[in-house]
Design a protein around this motif. Structure first.
Motif, PDB file in Angstrom:
ATOM      1  N   UNK A 106       0.831  -1.197   0.000  1.00  0.00           N
ATOM      2  CA  UNK A 106       0.000   0.000   0.000  1.00  0.00           C
ATOM      3  C   UNK A 106       0.871   1.255   0.000  1.00  0.00           C
ATOM      4  N   UNK A 107       0.297   2.409  -0.299  1.00  0.00           N
ATOM      5  CA  UNK A 107       1.095   3.641  -0.377  1.00  0.00           C
ATOM      6  C   UNK A 107       1.841   3.998   0.908  1.00  0.00           C
ATOM      7  N   UNK A 108       1.358   3.517   2.052  1.00  0.00           N
ATOM      8  CA  UNK A 108       2.043   3.793   3.317  1.00  0.00           C
ATOM      9  C   UNK A 108       3.164   2.798   3.600  1.00  0.00           C
ATOM     10  N   UNK A 109       3.436   1.895   2.639  1.00  0.00           N
ATOM     11  CA  UNK A 109       4.510   0.917   2.782  1.00  0.00           C
ATOM     12  C   UNK A 109       4.085  -0.395   3.407  1.00  0.00           C
ATOM     13  N   UNK A 110       2.880  -0.463   3.933  1.00  0.00           N
ATOM     14  CA  UNK A 110       2.406  -1.698   4.549  1.00  0.00           C
ATOM     15  C   UNK A 110       2.144  -2.741   3.477  1.00  0.00           C
ATOM     16  N   UNK A 111       2.595  -3.963   3.742  1.00  0.00           N
ATOM     17  CA  UNK A 111       2.392  -5.063   2.805  1.00  0.00           C
ATOM     18  C   UNK A 111       1.396  -6.048   3.383  1.00  0.00           C
ATOM     19  N   UNK A 112       0.624  -6.655   2.499  1.00  0.00           N
ATOM     20  CA  UNK A 112      -0.305  -7.681   2.956  1.00  0.00           C
ATOM     21  C   UNK A 112      -0.610  -8.652   1.828  1.00  0.00           C
ATOM     22  N   UNK A 113      -1.017  -9.844   2.236  1.00  0.00           N
ATOM     23  CA  UNK A 113      -1.433 -10.869   1.291  1.00  0.00           C
ATOM     24  C   UNK A 113      -2.938 -10.794   1.152  1.00  0.00           C
ATOM     25  N   UNK A 114      -3.408 -10.763  -0.088  1.00  0.00           N
ATOM     26  CA  UNK A 114      -4.839 -10.720  -0.382  1.00  0.00           C
ATOM     27  C   UNK A 114      -5.224 -12.031  -1.059  1.00  0.00           C
ATOM     28  N   UNK A 115      -6.485 -12.429  -0.867  1.00  0.00           N
ATOM     29  CA  UNK A 115      -6.960 -13.732  -1.315  1.00  0.00           C
ATOM     30  C   UNK A 115      -7.860 -13.632  -2.533  1.00  0.00           C
ATOM     31  N   UNK A 116      -7.674 -14.554  -3.469  1.00  0.00           N
ATOM     32  CA  UNK A 116      -8.604 -14.752  -4.571  1.00  0.00           C
ATOM     33  C   UNK A 116      -8.888 -16.252  -4.679  1.00  0.00           C
ATOM     34  N   UNK A 117     -10.157 -16.634  -4.786  1.00  0.00           N
ATOM     35  CA  UNK A 117     -10.485 -18.057  -4.908  1.00  0.00           C
ATOM     36  C   UNK A 117     -10.219 -18.614  -6.307  1.00  0.00           C
ATOM     37  N   UNK A 118      -9.713 -17.776  -7.190  1.00  0.00           N
ATOM     38  CA  UNK A 118      -9.502 -18.179  -8.576  1.00  0.00           C
ATOM     39  C   UNK A 118      -8.246 -17.503  -9.126  1.00  0.00           C
ATOM     40  N   UNK A 119      -7.674 -18.111 -10.127  1.00  0.00           N
ATOM     41  CA  UNK A 119      -6.504 -17.531 -10.785  1.00  0.00           C
ATOM     42  C   UNK A 119      -6.854 -16.310 -11.627  1.00  0.00           C
ATOM     43  N   UNK A 120      -8.135 -16.001 -11.761  1.00  0.00           N
ATOM     44  CA  UNK A 120      -8.579 -14.883 -12.598  1.00  0.00           C
ATOM     45  C   UNK A 120      -7.965 -13.553 -12.157  1.00  0.00           C
ATOM     46  N   UNK A 121      -7.567 -13.440 -10.916  1.00  0.00           N
ATOM     47  CA  UNK A 121      -6.955 -12.191 -10.430  1.00  0.00           C
ATOM     48  C   UNK A 121      -5.732 -11.837 -11.273  1.00  0.00           C
ATOM     49  N   UNK A 122      -5.010 -12.854 -11.728  1.00  0.00           N
ATOM     50  CA  UNK A 122      -3.812 -12.616 -12.534  1.00  0.00           C
ATOM     51  C   UNK A 122      -4.142 -12.108 -13.933  1.00  0.00           C
ATOM     52  N   UNK A 123      -5.414 -12.171 -14.329  1.00  0.00           N
ATOM     53  CA  UNK A 123      -5.842 -11.573 -15.600  1.00  0.00           C
ATOM     54  C   UNK A 123      -6.068 -10.071 -15.454  1.00  0.00           C
ATOM     55  N   UNK A 124      -6.177  -9.603 -14.220  1.00  0.00           N
ATOM     56  CA  UNK A 124      -6.514  -8.206 -13.960  1.00  0.00           C
ATOM     57  C   UNK A 124      -5.393  -7.410 -13.304  1.00  0.00           C
ATOM     58  N   UNK A 125      -4.462  -8.126 -12.670  1.00  0.00           N
ATOM     59  CA  UNK A 125      -3.316  -7.486 -12.014  1.00  0.00           C
ATOM     60  C   UNK A 125      -2.042  -8.183 -12.467  1.00  0.00           C
ATOM     61  N   UNK A 126      -0.944  -7.457 -12.480  1.00  0.00           N
ATOM     62  CA  UNK A 126       0.341  -8.042 -12.873  1.00  0.00           C
ATOM     63  C   UNK A 126       1.352  -7.849 -11.756  1.00  0.00           C
ATOM     64  N   UNK A 127       2.088  -8.898 -11.454  1.00  0.00           N
ATOM     65  CA  UNK A 127       3.150  -8.804 -10.456  1.00  0.00           C
ATOM     66  C   UNK A 127       4.184  -7.788 -10.908  1.00  0.00           C
ATOM     67  N   UNK A 128       4.598  -6.938  -9.974  1.00  0.00           N
ATOM     68  CA  UNK A 128       5.579  -5.912 -10.271  1.00  0.00           C
ATOM     69  C   UNK A 128       4.972  -4.607 -10.762  1.00  0.00           C
ATOM     70  N   UNK A 129       3.681  -4.604 -11.051  1.00  0.00           N
ATOM     71  CA  UNK A 129       3.005  -3.403 -11.532  1.00  0.00           C
ATOM     72  C   UNK A 129       2.534  -2.536 -10.366  1.00  0.00           C
ATOM     73  N   UNK A 130       2.485  -1.259 -10.610  1.00  0.00           N
ATOM     74  CA  UNK A 130       1.974  -0.294  -9.649  1.00  0.00           C
ATOM     75  C   UNK A 130       0.763   0.387 -10.268  1.00  0.00           C
ATOM     76  N   UNK A 131      -0.311   0.492  -9.469  1.00  0.00           N
ATOM     77  CA  UNK A 131      -1.571   1.040  -9.949  1.00  0.00           C
ATOM     78  C   UNK A 131      -2.022   2.200  -9.066  1.00  0.00           C
ATOM     79  N   UNK A 132      -2.610   3.229  -9.642  1.00  0.00           N
ATOM     80  CA  UNK A 132      -3.267   4.240  -8.808  1.00  0.00           C
ATOM     81  C   UNK A 132      -4.320   3.535  -7.951  1.00  0.00           C
ATOM     82  N   UNK A 133      -4.501   3.974  -6.735  1.00  0.00           N
ATOM     83  CA  UNK A 133      -5.411   3.284  -5.815  1.00  0.00           C
ATOM     84  C   UNK A 133      -6.796   3.055  -6.428  1.00  0.00           C
TER      85      UNK A 133
END
Length: 98
Positions: free
Chosen positions: A10-37
């Motif tokens: 997150x923008x404040x530097x806090x890291x967390x693991x988020x859950x998705x019940x499906x691999x579809x999340x990887x169709x919408x987000x990319x590892x290493x990418x930064x997105x406006x909130x």
């Protein structure tokens, strides 16, 4: 159904693991990418709703864990509403336990 964790910073530097019940999340987000909130939240909304629908199609009910995760993401994003240039980084993906 293969679950996937997406680790975010997150923008404040806090890291967390988020859950998705499906691999579809990887169709919408990319590892290493930064997105406006707001874009990050929108992508998560689309992906987690899609993932929950996949659960419904397979098991006959929506995934409450996906909806809980989405609620947490929305809540966390509100912390940065007054910081218009805030960005979230997707650090990595991690397969869930089988």
């Amino acid at each position: 159904m293969p679950e996937l964790y997406f680790h975010v910073r997150w923008p404040d530097g806090q890291e967390e693991a988020c859950y998705s019940p499906s691999l579809v999340i990887a169709d919408h987000l990319a590892a290493g990418q930064t997105y406006p909130v707001p874009e990050f939240v929108a992508r998560c909304e689309q992906a987690l709703n899609e993932a929950s629908e996949r659960v419904r199609q397979k098991y006959g009910f929506y995934c409450s864990s996906a909806m809980d995760q989405l609620g947490h993401i929305r809540s966390r994003a509100r912390d940065f509403e007054t910081q218009p240039d805030s960005r979230v980084t997707v650090a990595r993906f991690e397969p869930g336990a089988r």
